[in-house]
Write a protein that holds these residues in place. Structure first.
Motif, mmCIF file in Angstrom:
data_model
loop_
_atom_site.group_PDB
_atom_site.id
_atom_site.type_symbol
_atom_site.label_atom_id
_atom_site.label_comp_id
_atom_site.label_asym_id
_atom_site.label_seq_id
_atom_site.Cartn_x
_atom_site.Cartn_y
_atom_site.Cartn_z
ATOM 1 N N LEU A 38 46.258 57.644 59.020
ATOM 2 C CA LEU A 38 44.923 57.541 58.439
ATOM 3 C C LEU A 38 44.562 56.117 58.049
ATOM 4 C CD1 LEU A 38 45.157 60.600 56.007
ATOM 5 C CD2 LEU A 38 44.162 60.552 58.320
ATOM 6 N N LEU A 39 45.577 55.373 57.579
ATOM 7 C CA LEU A 39 45.334 54.046 57.026
ATOM 8 C C LEU A 39 46.448 53.085 57.420
ATOM 9 C CD1 LEU A 39 44.525 55.496 53.562
ATOM 10 C CD2 LEU A 39 42.912 54.064 54.808
ATOM 11 N N ALA A 40 46.076 51.874 57.744
ATOM 12 C CA ALA A 40 47.040 50.794 57.963
ATOM 13 C C ALA A 40 46.920 49.857 56.761
ATOM 14 C CB ALA A 40 46.725 50.067 59.267
ATOM 15 N N GLY A 41 47.649 48.765 56.810
ATOM 16 C CA GLY A 41 47.570 47.811 55.712
ATOM 17 C C GLY A 41 48.309 48.308 54.494
ATOM 18 N N GLN A 42 47.981 47.755 53.360
ATOM 19 C CA GLN A 42 48.699 48.071 52.140
ATOM 20 C C GLN A 42 48.146 49.305 51.445
ATOM 21 O OE1 GLN A 42 48.044 44.500 49.807
ATOM 22 N NE2 GLN A 42 46.451 45.493 48.617
ATOM 23 N N ARG A 43 48.985 49.920 50.630
ATOM 24 C CA ARG A 43 48.562 51.019 49.741
ATOM 25 C C ARG A 43 48.273 50.464 48.351
ATOM 26 N NH1 ARG A 43 47.488 54.596 46.450
ATOM 27 N NH2 ARG A 43 47.873 56.798 46.727
ATOM 28 N N THR A 44 49.035 49.436 47.971
ATOM 29 C CA THR A 44 48.840 48.768 46.693
ATOM 30 C C THR A 44 49.440 47.373 46.787
ATOM 31 O OG1 THR A 44 49.005 49.024 44.296
ATOM 32 C CG2 THR A 44 50.967 49.582 45.580
ATOM 33 N N ASP A 45 49.397 46.643 45.702
ATOM 34 C CA ASP A 45 50.001 45.309 45.669
ATOM 35 C C ASP A 45 50.481 45.027 44.253
ATOM 36 O OD1 ASP A 45 47.737 44.445 44.149
ATOM 37 O OD2 ASP A 45 46.687 43.897 45.984
ATOM 38 N N PRO A 46 51.247 43.953 44.068
ATOM 39 C CA PRO A 46 51.784 43.665 42.728
ATOM 40 C C PRO A 46 50.697 43.539 41.657
ATOM 41 C CG PRO A 46 52.965 42.381 44.353
ATOM 42 C CD PRO A 46 51.813 43.036 45.073
ATOM 43 N N ASP A 47 49.583 42.907 41.975
ATOM 44 C CA ASP A 47 48.519 42.760 40.985
ATOM 45 C C ASP A 47 47.954 44.120 40.576
ATOM 46 O OD1 ASP A 47 48.788 40.004 40.995
ATOM 47 O OD2 ASP A 47 47.118 39.683 42.387
ATOM 48 N N GLY A 48 47.780 44.991 41.546
ATOM 49 C CA GLY A 48 47.249 46.320 41.251
ATOM 50 C C GLY A 48 48.196 47.144 40.394
ATOM 51 N N VAL A 49 49.491 47.087 40.701
ATOM 52 C CA VAL A 49 50.471 47.832 39.909
ATOM 53 C C VAL A 49 50.566 47.252 38.497
ATOM 54 C CG1 VAL A 49 52.924 48.448 39.708
ATOM 55 C CG2 VAL A 49 51.757 48.667 41.911
ATOM 56 N N ALA A 50 50.587 45.932 38.391
ATOM 57 C CA ALA A 50 50.642 45.294 37.071
ATOM 58 C C ALA A 50 49.406 45.641 36.245
ATOM 59 C CB ALA A 50 50.783 43.779 37.222
ATOM 60 N N ALA A 51 48.251 45.719 36.893
ATOM 61 C CA ALA A 51 47.028 46.084 36.180
ATOM 62 C C ALA A 51 47.120 47.504 35.617
ATOM 63 C CB ALA A 51 45.812 45.945 37.100
ATOM 64 N N ILE A 52 47.703 48.410 36.374
ATOM 65 C CA ILE A 52 47.873 49.785 35.892
ATOM 66 C C ILE A 52 48.825 49.809 34.707
ATOM 67 C CG2 ILE A 52 48.842 52.045 36.491
ATOM 68 C CD1 ILE A 52 47.662 51.538 39.340
ATOM 69 N N ILE A 53 49.924 49.079 34.807
ATOM 70 C CA ILE A 53 50.897 49.036 33.708
ATOM 71 C C ILE A 53 50.248 48.501 32.432
ATOM 72 C CG2 ILE A 53 52.995 47.863 32.899
ATOM 73 C CD1 ILE A 53 54.083 48.188 35.786
ATOM 74 N N GLY A 54 49.346 47.556 32.570
ATOM 75 C CA GLY A 54 48.709 46.952 31.407
ATOM 76 C C GLY A 54 47.423 47.604 30.953
ATOM 77 N N ALA A 55 46.981 48.632 31.643
ATOM 78 C CA ALA A 55 45.699 49.260 31.317
ATOM 79 C C ALA A 55 45.786 50.108 30.050
ATOM 80 C CB ALA A 55 45.230 50.128 32.491
ATOM 81 N N PRO A 56 44.721 50.122 29.268
ATOM 82 C CA PRO A 56 44.711 50.971 28.069
ATOM 83 C C PRO A 56 44.696 52.449 28.438
ATOM 84 C CG PRO A 56 42.567 49.929 28.396
ATOM 85 C CD PRO A 56 43.485 49.357 29.426
ATOM 86 N N LYS A 57 45.279 53.265 27.578
ATOM 87 C CA LYS A 57 45.320 54.721 27.745
ATOM 88 C C LYS A 57 45.915 55.121 29.092
ATOM 89 C CE LYS A 57 41.344 55.843 24.854
ATOM 90 N NZ LYS A 57 40.097 56.617 24.827
#
Length: 173
Positions: A38-57
């Protein structure tokens, strides 16, 4: 035995590798959750994962067996409703109950620790097998559709022009 803990920034590289292996490229075909057709390329990246870890709630749950990262999922409180996403199980561990146990722990956290009554998620409608897996675990299809993030390569390069998400909901109380 599986252990569950809140992911930290020290886990970002391992989490990105896990998520990519579960969804993209030839390695993902070992498991059944691949989106490689269905999709090529990335599913996520370090910035995206770090943003989730740092997100409120929000918590990114890391799941380990014998000290090895084998699964993860994102939990968030979105205006009093639980959200479940970024769910990945190592391809070699799929079909062995890791996903089922991770989903059960996510539901427990949302219900018991956070006191929320519902858990929502969005699943690609093209993933009928995955939707059926969630339905067998008590999630209901809402028919509520939302578009795929076409044009945003952070979420992958679509190989089809009909991708969209459907919201699934489970009442936890």
């Amino acid at each position: 035995m599986l252990t569950f803990r809140e992911a930290t920034n020290a886990d970002v590289s391992a989490l990105v590798a896990l998520i990519e292996s579960a969804y993209r490229g030839e390695a993902s075909r070992v498991g059944w959750t691949t989106e490689a057709d269905l999709l090529a390329g990335q599913r996520t990246d370090p910035d995206g994962v770090a943003a989730i870890i740092g997100a409120p709630k929000t918590v990114l749950l890391a799941v380990e067996r014998d000290g090895e990262l084998v699964a993860c999922c994102q939990l968030a409180d979105e205006d009093g409703t639980g959200y479940f996403g970024l769910f990945a199980v190592t391809p070699g561990g799929q079909g062995a109950g890791i996903g089922r146990a991770t989903l059960a722990e996510a539901e427990r956290v949302i219900r018991d620790d956070w006191g929320l009554a519902e858990l929502h998620m969005k699943v690609l409608t093209a993933r009928a097998d995955l939707i059926a897996w969630y339905v067998r675990r008590g999630y209901r299809r809402t028919g509520q559709r939302s578009p795929f993030h076409y044009g945003d390569e952070r979420f992958g390069l679509p190989l089809r022009d009909d991708l969209e998400f459907e919201t699934l909901i489970k009442t936890l109380r």
